[in-house]
Scaffold this motif. Structure first.
Motif, PDB file in Angstrom:
ATOM      1  N   MET A   1      10.913 -17.867  23.485  1.00 26.72           N
ATOM      2  CA  MET A   1      11.884 -18.598  22.659  1.00 26.72           C
ATOM      3  C   MET A   1      12.282 -19.895  23.366  1.00 26.72           C
ATOM      4  O   MET A   1      12.632 -19.882  24.550  1.00 26.72           O
ATOM      5  N   PRO A   2      12.208 -21.044  22.689  1.00 26.23           N
ATOM      6  CA  PRO A   2      12.548 -22.313  23.332  1.00 26.23           C
ATOM      7  C   PRO A   2      14.005 -22.338  23.787  1.00 26.23           C
ATOM      8  O   PRO A   2      14.884 -21.758  23.154  1.00 26.23           O
ATOM      9  N   LYS A   3      14.242 -23.023  24.896  1.00 23.07           N
ATOM     10  CA  LYS A   3      15.603 -23.138  25.404  1.00 23.07           C
ATOM     11  C   LYS A   3      16.438 -24.035  24.498  1.00 23.07           C
ATOM     12  O   LYS A   3      15.946 -25.021  23.955  1.00 23.07           O
ATOM     13  N   SER A   4      17.709 -23.685  24.373  1.00 24.33           N
ATOM     14  CA  SER A   4      18.626 -24.537  23.622  1.00 24.33           C
ATOM     15  C   SER A   4      19.399 -25.460  24.554  1.00 24.33           C
ATOM     16  O   SER A   4      20.015 -26.429  24.111  1.00 24.33           O
ATOM     17  N   GLU A   5      19.358 -25.153  25.870  1.00 22.44           N
ATOM     18  CA  GLU A   5      20.012 -25.989  26.869  1.00 22.44           C
ATOM     19  C   GLU A   5      19.517 -25.569  28.247  1.00 22.44           C
ATOM     20  O   GLU A   5      18.935 -24.492  28.413  1.00 22.44           O
ATOM     21  N   PHE A   6      19.739 -26.434  29.232  1.00 21.20           N
ATOM     22  CA  PHE A   6      19.324 -26.156  30.598  1.00 21.20           C
ATOM     23  C   PHE A   6      20.544 -25.802  31.444  1.00 21.20           C
ATOM     24  O   PHE A   6      21.558 -26.506  31.415  1.00 21.20           O
ATOM     25  N   GLN A   7      20.422 -24.722  32.210  1.00 21.95           N
ATOM     26  CA  GLN A   7      21.488 -24.299  33.109  1.00 21.95           C
ATOM     27  C   GLN A   7      21.302 -25.008  34.451  1.00 21.95           C
ATOM     28  O   GLN A   7      20.239 -24.904  35.067  1.00 21.95           O
ATOM     29  N   ILE A   8      22.333 -25.714  34.907  1.00 20.76           N
ATOM     30  CA  ILE A   8      22.219 -26.447  36.164  1.00 20.76           C
ATOM     31  C   ILE A   8      23.409 -26.135  37.071  1.00 20.76           C
ATOM     32  O   ILE A   8      24.463 -25.701  36.603  1.00 20.76           O
ATOM     33  N   ILE A   9      23.201 -26.343  38.368  1.00 21.43           N
ATOM     34  CA  ILE A   9      24.316 -26.336  39.305  1.00 21.43           C
ATOM     35  C   ILE A   9      24.305 -27.654  40.068  1.00 21.43           C
ATOM     36  O   ILE A   9      23.256 -28.288  40.230  1.00 21.43           O
ATOM     37  N   ILE A  10      25.478 -28.057  40.509  1.00 20.95           N
ATOM     38  CA  ILE A  10      25.641 -29.308  41.243  1.00 20.95           C
ATOM     39  C   ILE A  10      26.034 -28.993  42.677  1.00 20.95           C
ATOM     40  O   ILE A  10      27.009 -28.269  42.914  1.00 20.95           O
ATOM     41  N   LEU A  11      25.266 -29.518  43.616  1.00 21.71           N
ATOM     42  CA  LEU A  11      25.607 -29.435  45.033  1.00 21.71           C
ATOM     43  C   LEU A  11      25.949 -30.844  45.495  1.00 21.71           C
ATOM     44  O   LEU A  11      25.067 -31.697  45.616  1.00 21.71           O
ATOM     45  N   GLU A  12      27.225 -31.094  45.723  1.00 15.91           N
ATOM     46  CA  GLU A  12      27.711 -32.446  46.031  1.00 15.91           C
ATOM     47  C   GLU A  12      29.023 -32.327  46.800  1.00 15.91           C
ATOM     48  O   GLU A  12      29.966 -31.685  46.324  1.00 15.91           O
ATOM     49  N   ASP A  13      29.092 -32.934  47.990  1.00 15.01           N
ATOM     50  CA  ASP A  13      30.308 -32.781  48.795  1.00 15.01           C
ATOM     51  C   ASP A  13      31.376 -33.823  48.488  1.00 15.01           C
ATOM     52  O   ASP A  13      32.532 -33.661  48.876  1.00 15.01           O
ATOM     53  N   ASP A  14      31.024 -34.885  47.777  1.00 11.08           N
ATOM     54  CA  ASP A  14      32.006 -35.895  47.390  1.00 11.08           C
ATOM     55  C   ASP A  14      32.678 -35.446  46.089  1.00 11.08           C
ATOM     56  O   ASP A  14      32.012 -35.357  45.054  1.00 11.08           O
ATOM     57  N   PRO A  15      33.983 -35.152  46.118  1.00 13.78           N
ATOM     58  CA  PRO A  15      34.625 -34.616  44.903  1.00 13.78           C
ATOM     59  C   PRO A  15      34.575 -35.573  43.721  1.00 13.78           C
ATOM     60  O   PRO A  15      34.444 -35.132  42.571  1.00 13.78           O
TER      61      PRO A  15
END
Length: 267
Positions: A1-15
């Motif tokens: 089944m095609p994705k309806s959205e992509f799940q991402i995480i952000i790794l970033e130390d600058d708030p």
């Protein structure tokens, strides 16, 4: 089944940068933010979860100690049955980082000031099977004679439809479409009466051709023919008669238009 959205995480130390990236990801139809992290090793437990639906890690390579923590993250990713892609970000092009990008999980390296508002476009293109870089990385790779993987696309988030607007219109589009600001707040920010705020937003809609995309199949496909997730949302907008939802979705459609970067295939 095609994705309806992509799940991402952000790794970033600058708030500030982390919040900005989270805002852009949340505004885009194609991306869903699964987590934000300020320390690299905090993401490893998430990567070890067997049922993790993660598609991509947006990874700030300027976080100190990369010579230690980057191999640990790559080790965790390598042990996964369905490893996420890793899209690297940075303030300046770093030859040490680029020189390490021989791991199959890497899908690109972009500079923050060059991708600008076009972050979700970079994520989408990277997950379509193309490597993505910005000009600073392309230039560094050329000087190092580092062979960037193909196919590869050079993105420039400084060259968007927003750059074709007047300064005043660009301010309106930034507040209305990037920040989804209520019209009264927008008027206060611009120092105008509220009714003018509605009129200014309508003018920007017209100049961008937002409503033409909803009514003309050919125009719609000229913008988004290779963007199935965006096309699916546009079809939903067309199918609804709810004026309130349509007004909100018009803003989001305009957001996708003004954040579309210049895209040049690397030969």
């Amino acid at each position: 089944m095609p994705k309806s959205e992509f799940q991402i995480i952000i790794l970033e130390d600058d708030p500030f940068a982390r919040n900005w990236m989270a805002l852009l990801a949340a505004r885009d139809w194609r991306t869903r933010l699964a987590g934000e992290f300020d320390q690299p090793l905090k993401i490893i437990p998430l990567l070890h979860q067997k049922a993790s639906p993660l598609d991509l890690v947006l990874m700030d390579t300027d976080i100190p100690g990369g010579e230690d923590w980057i191999p640990q993250i790559l080790g965790a990713v390598s042990g996964m049955k369905h490893p996420p892609a890793i899209l690297c970000t940075g303030i300046r092009a770093n030859p040490d980082i680029l020189g390490r990008m021989n791991h199959p999980s890497f899908v690109g390296y972009i500079l923050k000031n060059e991708i600008n508002y076009s972050l979700a476009w970079a994520i989408d293109i990277a997950l379509s099977g193309k490597w993505v870089v910005t000009e600073g990385i392309r230039s560094l790779a050329s000087s190092m004679r580092f062979p960037l993987p193909r196919p590869c696309v050079v993105l420039d988030g400084r060259k968007t439809l927003q750059s074709t607007l007047s300064r005043h219109q660009a301010d309106v589009s930034r507040l209305a479409f990037l920040f989804s600001m209520e019209r009264r707040e927008l008027a206060d920010e611009l120092g105008i009466v509220e009714d003018w705020g509605y009129g200014l937003v309508s003018q920007v809609y017209e100049q961008l051709g937002v409503k033409d995309i909803l009514t003309d199949e050919e125009i719609m496909r000229s913008y988004f023919d290779d963007q199935p997730l965006i096309l699916a949302h546009i079809q939903k907008i067309r199918a609804t008669g709810n004026a309130t939802v349509k007004a909100h979705d018009l803003e989001t459609l305009a957001f996708h238009m003004i954040t579309m970067p210049e895209m040049v295939p690397l030969r």
